[in-house]
Design an enzyme around this catalytic site. Structure first.
Site, PDB file in Angstrom:
ATOM      1  N   ARG A  17       0.738  -1.139   0.012  1.00 52.17           N
ATOM      2  CA  ARG A  17       0.133  -0.045   0.090  1.00 52.17           C
ATOM      3  C   ARG A  17       0.922   1.265  -0.131  1.00 52.17           C
ATOM      4  NH1 ARG A  17      -0.752   4.620   2.674  1.00 52.17           N
ATOM      5  NH2 ARG A  17      -0.080   3.570   4.574  1.00 52.17           N
ATOM      6  N   ASP A  18       1.390   1.604   1.279  1.00 54.50           N
ATOM      7  CA  ASP A  18       2.343   2.730   1.121  1.00 54.50           C
ATOM      8  C   ASP A  18       3.660   2.842   0.096  1.00 54.50           C
ATOM      9  OD1 ASP A  18       3.003   5.309   2.064  1.00 54.50           O
ATOM     10  OD2 ASP A  18       3.524   4.717   3.899  1.00 54.50           O
ATOM     11  N   HIS A 209       5.705   4.615  12.575  1.00 51.12           N
ATOM     12  CA  HIS A 209       5.670   4.463  11.109  1.00 51.12           C
ATOM     13  C   HIS A 209       6.511   5.499  10.530  1.00 51.12           C
ATOM     14  CE1 HIS A 209       3.160   4.266   7.198  1.00 51.12           C
ATOM     15  NE2 HIS A 209       3.841   5.354   6.991  1.00 51.12           N
ATOM     16  N   HIS A 211       9.169   7.124   7.528  1.00 47.72           N
ATOM     17  CA  HIS A 211       9.773   7.493   6.311  1.00 47.72           C
ATOM     18  C   HIS A 211      11.105   7.636   6.613  1.00 47.72           C
ATOM     19  CE1 HIS A 211       6.109   7.164   3.822  1.00 47.72           C
ATOM     20  NE2 HIS A 211       5.614   7.070   5.129  1.00 47.72           N
ATOM     21  N   CYS A 242       4.362   9.610   0.196  1.00 48.30           N
ATOM     22  CA  CYS A 242       2.957   9.960   0.261  1.00 48.30           C
ATOM     23  C   CYS A 242       2.974  10.919  -0.932  1.00 48.30           C
ATOM     24  CB  CYS A 242       2.331  10.339   1.628  1.00 48.30           C
ATOM     25  SG  CYS A 242       0.861  10.872   1.661  1.00 48.30           S
TER      26      CYS A 242
HETATM   27  P1  HMG Z   1     -13.254  14.377  -2.084  1.00 43.06           P
HETATM   28  O1  HMG Z   1     -12.964  14.606  -3.536  1.00 43.06           O
HETATM   29  O2  HMG Z   1     -13.288  15.269  -1.054  1.00 43.06           O
HETATM   30  O3  HMG Z   1     -14.465  13.043  -2.308  1.00 43.06           O
HETATM   31  O4  HMG Z   1     -12.108  13.398  -1.707  1.00 43.06           O
HETATM   32  P2  HMG Z   1     -15.965  13.175  -2.609  1.00 43.06           P
HETATM   33  O5  HMG Z   1     -16.829  12.698  -1.565  1.00 43.06           O
HETATM   34  O6  HMG Z   1     -16.348  14.557  -3.092  1.00 43.06           O
HETATM   35  O7  HMG Z   1     -15.781  12.268  -3.806  1.00 43.06           O
HETATM   36  C1  HMG Z   1     -15.192  13.011  -5.006  1.00 43.06           C
HETATM   37  C2  HMG Z   1     -15.340  11.573  -6.070  1.00 43.06           C
HETATM   38  O8  HMG Z   1     -14.360  10.434  -5.632  1.00 43.06           O
HETATM   39  C3  HMG Z   1     -16.632  10.917  -6.426  1.00 43.06           C
HETATM   40  O9  HMG Z   1     -16.480  10.502  -7.563  1.00 43.06           O
HETATM   41  C4  HMG Z   1     -16.718   9.833  -5.596  1.00 43.06           C
HETATM   42  O10 HMG Z   1     -17.564   8.868  -5.872  1.00 43.06           O
HETATM   43  C5  HMG Z   1     -14.975   9.305  -5.390  1.00 43.06           C
HETATM   44  P3  HMG Z   1     -17.217  11.110  -8.947  1.00 43.06           P
HETATM   45  O11 HMG Z   1     -18.441  11.341  -8.577  1.00 43.06           O
HETATM   46  O12 HMG Z   1     -16.521  12.644  -8.855  1.00 43.06           O
HETATM   47  O13 HMG Z   1     -16.893  10.244 -10.042  1.00 43.06           O
HETATM   48  N1  HMG Z   1     -14.826   8.491  -4.144  1.00 43.06           N
HETATM   49  C6  HMG Z   1     -14.361   7.477  -4.136  1.00 43.06           C
HETATM   50  N2  HMG Z   1     -13.988   6.486  -4.818  1.00 43.06           N
HETATM   51  C7  HMG Z   1     -13.704   5.297  -4.756  1.00 43.06           C
HETATM   52  N3  HMG Z   1     -13.301   5.011  -3.287  1.00 43.06           N
HETATM   53  C8  HMG Z   1     -13.461   5.915  -2.285  1.00 43.06           C
HETATM   54  C9  HMG Z   1     -14.105   6.936  -2.583  1.00 43.06           C
HETATM   55  N4  HMG Z   1     -14.461   8.273  -2.064  1.00 43.06           N
HETATM   56  C10 HMG Z   1     -15.038   9.170  -2.830  1.00 43.06           C
HETATM   57  N5  HMG Z   1     -13.454   5.537  -1.118  1.00 43.06           N
HETATM   58  C11 HMG Z   1     -11.350  11.423  -0.452  1.00 43.06           C
HETATM   59  C12 HMG Z   1     -12.119  12.591  -0.527  1.00 43.06           C
HETATM   60  C13 HMG Z   1     -11.055  11.139   1.185  1.00 43.06           C
HETATM   61  C14 HMG Z   1     -12.158  10.372  -1.024  1.00 43.06           C
HETATM   62  C15 HMG Z   1     -10.029  11.807  -1.269  1.00 43.06           C
HETATM   63  O14 HMG Z   1      -9.426  12.615  -0.677  1.00 43.06           O
HETATM   64  C16 HMG Z   1      -9.135  10.374  -1.072  1.00 43.06           C
HETATM   65  O15 HMG Z   1      -9.594   9.533  -1.690  1.00 43.06           O
HETATM   66  N6  HMG Z   1      -8.005  10.731  -0.496  1.00 43.06           N
HETATM   67  C17 HMG Z   1      -6.993   9.592  -0.337  1.00 43.06           C
HETATM   68  C18 HMG Z   1      -5.738  10.142  -0.019  1.00 43.06           C
HETATM   69  C19 HMG Z   1      -4.608   9.045   0.039  1.00 43.06           C
HETATM   70  O16 HMG Z   1      -4.870   7.836  -0.194  1.00 43.06           O
HETATM   71  N7  HMG Z   1      -3.640   9.254   0.639  1.00 43.06           N
HETATM   72  C20 HMG Z   1      -2.361   8.251   0.754  1.00 43.06           C
HETATM   73  C21 HMG Z   1      -2.640   7.561   1.956  1.00 43.06           C
HETATM   74  S1  HMG Z   1      -2.383   8.448   3.783  1.00 43.06           S
HETATM   75  C22 HMG Z   1      -0.578   8.160   3.825  1.00 43.06           C
HETATM   76  O17 HMG Z   1      -0.014   7.773   3.102  1.00 43.06           O
HETATM   77  C23 HMG Z   1      -0.173   8.389   5.005  1.00 43.06           C
HETATM   78  C24 HMG Z   1       0.357   7.289   5.956  1.00 43.06           C
HETATM   79  O18 HMG Z   1       1.164   6.374   5.176  1.00 43.06           O
HETATM   80  C25 HMG Z   1       1.047   7.553   7.261  1.00 43.06           C
HETATM   81  C26 HMG Z   1       2.185   8.586   6.873  1.00 43.06           C
HETATM   82  O19 HMG Z   1       3.018   8.048   6.355  1.00 43.06           O
HETATM   83  O20 HMG Z   1       2.039   9.616   7.418  1.00 43.06           O
HETATM   84  C27 HMG Z   1      -0.980   6.344   6.329  1.00 43.06           C
HETATM   85 MG    MG Z   2       3.181   6.482   5.136  1.00 45.30          MG
END
Ligand code: HMG
Ligand code: MG
Length: 300
Positions: A17-18, A209, A211, A242
């Site tokens: 994933r990450d 966690h 990096h 990220c």
């Molecule tokens: P948004 O644009 O505000 O959401 O995003 P929305 O509810 O307005 O939806 C927009 C569109 O996204 C719509 O589609 C939804 O259906 C779709 P459209 O109608 O435009 O065709 N949608 C989805 N599709 C599939 N699966 C879903 C989903 N939700 C909405 N679950 C949202 C808000 C949270 C969805 C967006 O910002 C997002 O997906 N963010 C994810 C970001 C991410 O994954 N970042 C990396 C992970 S975190 C990380 O790496 C840190 C970590 O490792 C720890 C560290 O290192 O610090 C964990």
């Molecule tokens: Mg991370």
């Protein structure tokens, strides 16, 4: 605060994933499945397979359903995924996840960039996820990003991390992973942050966690172990980053963490050589060198 180093440490493998969410090239379903299977055969009991997020935000994770459908499920292994909202949770349940994770941040700017809402809004968004997950007996892990520094706001106060850890704990997250997203921490800032968070959440429920952007990850992990943390997130081959943390390099390499832990006489149940083989496999698929120093030294 004084703790001895834990005798048993859980490695939470976040490579699929990450590790892969930030790659310029999309990794195929088949290659992801092979990676996950190699990891479970190496003895990993906790594997973060993917995430159910918006494919517009993170296209690299768009095939998580197919990956879950294709892996060989090994008894005793927990296959998990990130779910930012109910839509993600429902897709994750359909895919047959064993566990999910919600993810928040200790800095407002990072929260906006990563999940398009404020910290408070994110906590509110997690509430229905927690109750729905509980109905399905799915444990929920919580992540907090930017626990010592933020790419947009700079230094982050430990109290801000505790202020996010507390509601995540109150909501029922069984474990909270403290993410040094941009790898900027040193043992001093990491231990200060852990000491503060420990006042709100028992250390047994915390994970670290790291990096490795500034090359401090192993030192920080050692400091976290001395602070009583017994769960370490890492990614084989040091993959990762990220997309919303510019300059964030890979996660700490699992192979390096295993070498450290085994050298300290700490049990992990993971075969280091097989972990290196898995790291080499996915590195080969991405035409890059395994970033783990241990893997480079052992030349398997
Ligand atoms: P948004 O644009 O505000 O959401 O995003 P929305 O509810 O307005 O939806 C927009 C569109 O996204 C719509 O589609 C939804 O259906 C779709 P459209 O109608 O435009 O065709 N949608 C989805 N599709 C599939 N699966 C879903 C989903 N939700 C909405 N679950 C949202 C808000 C949270 C969805 C967006 O910002 C997002 O997906 N963010 C994810 C970001 C991410 O994954 N970042 C990396 C992970 S975190 C990380 O790496 C840190 C970590 O490792 C720890 C560290 O290192 O610090 C964990
Ligand atoms: Mg991370």
């Amino acid at each position: 605060m004084s703790f001895s180093i834990p005798a048993d440490v859980k490695i939470f493998e976040v490579g699929p994933r990450d590790g892969l969410q930030n790659e310029a090239s999309l990794v195929s379903v088949e290659d992801k499945i092979e990676l996950v299977n190699q990891l479970s055969n190496a003895g990993f009991n906790n594997i973060e397979v993917g995430s159910f997020v918006s494919p517009k935000w993170i296209p690299q994770m768009a095939n998580s359903t197919e990956v879950f459908a294709g892996i060989d499920r090994k008894m005793g292994v927990t296959y998990s995924a990130l779910t930012p909202n109910l839509k993600g949770l429902h897709a994750a349940l359909d895919a047959g996840v064993d566990e999910i994770a919600v993810f928040a941040a200790a800095s407002e700017s990072f929260s906006q960039k990563n999940i398009n809402c404020s910290i408070d809004e994110s906590i509110n968004r997690f509430k229905p996820i927690m109750s729905e997950a509980s109905k399905h007996n799915i444990p929920v892990r919580g992540y907090i990003s930017c626990v010592v520094g933020c790419p947009y706001e700079g230094e982050v106060a430990a109290e801000h991390v505790a202020n996010v850890a507390r509601p995540l704990n109150d909501l029922g997250c069984y474990e909270i992973s403290l993410g040094d997203t941009i790898g900027i921490g040193t043992p001093t800032s990491i231990v200060r942050m852990i000491s503060t968070v420990c006042l709100s959440v028992p250390v047994k429920q915390l994970a670290i966690h790291c990096h490795d952007t500034y090359g401090q990850a192993l030192a920080n992990i050692y400091a976290a172990l001395q602070s009583g943390i017994a769960v370490i997130d890492s990614a084989v081959a040091g993959l990762g980053g990220c997309p919303y943390a510019k300059g964030a390099s890979g996660n700490v390499a699992t192979e390096d963490v295993l070498y450290l832990l085994h050298g300290l006489g700490i049990e992990t149940g993971i075969d280091l050589k097989l972990a290196i083989v898995a790291g080499n496999y996915i590195s080969g698929k991405m035409n890059r060198r395994n970033q783990s120093r241990v893997a480079q030294a052992m030349k398997l």
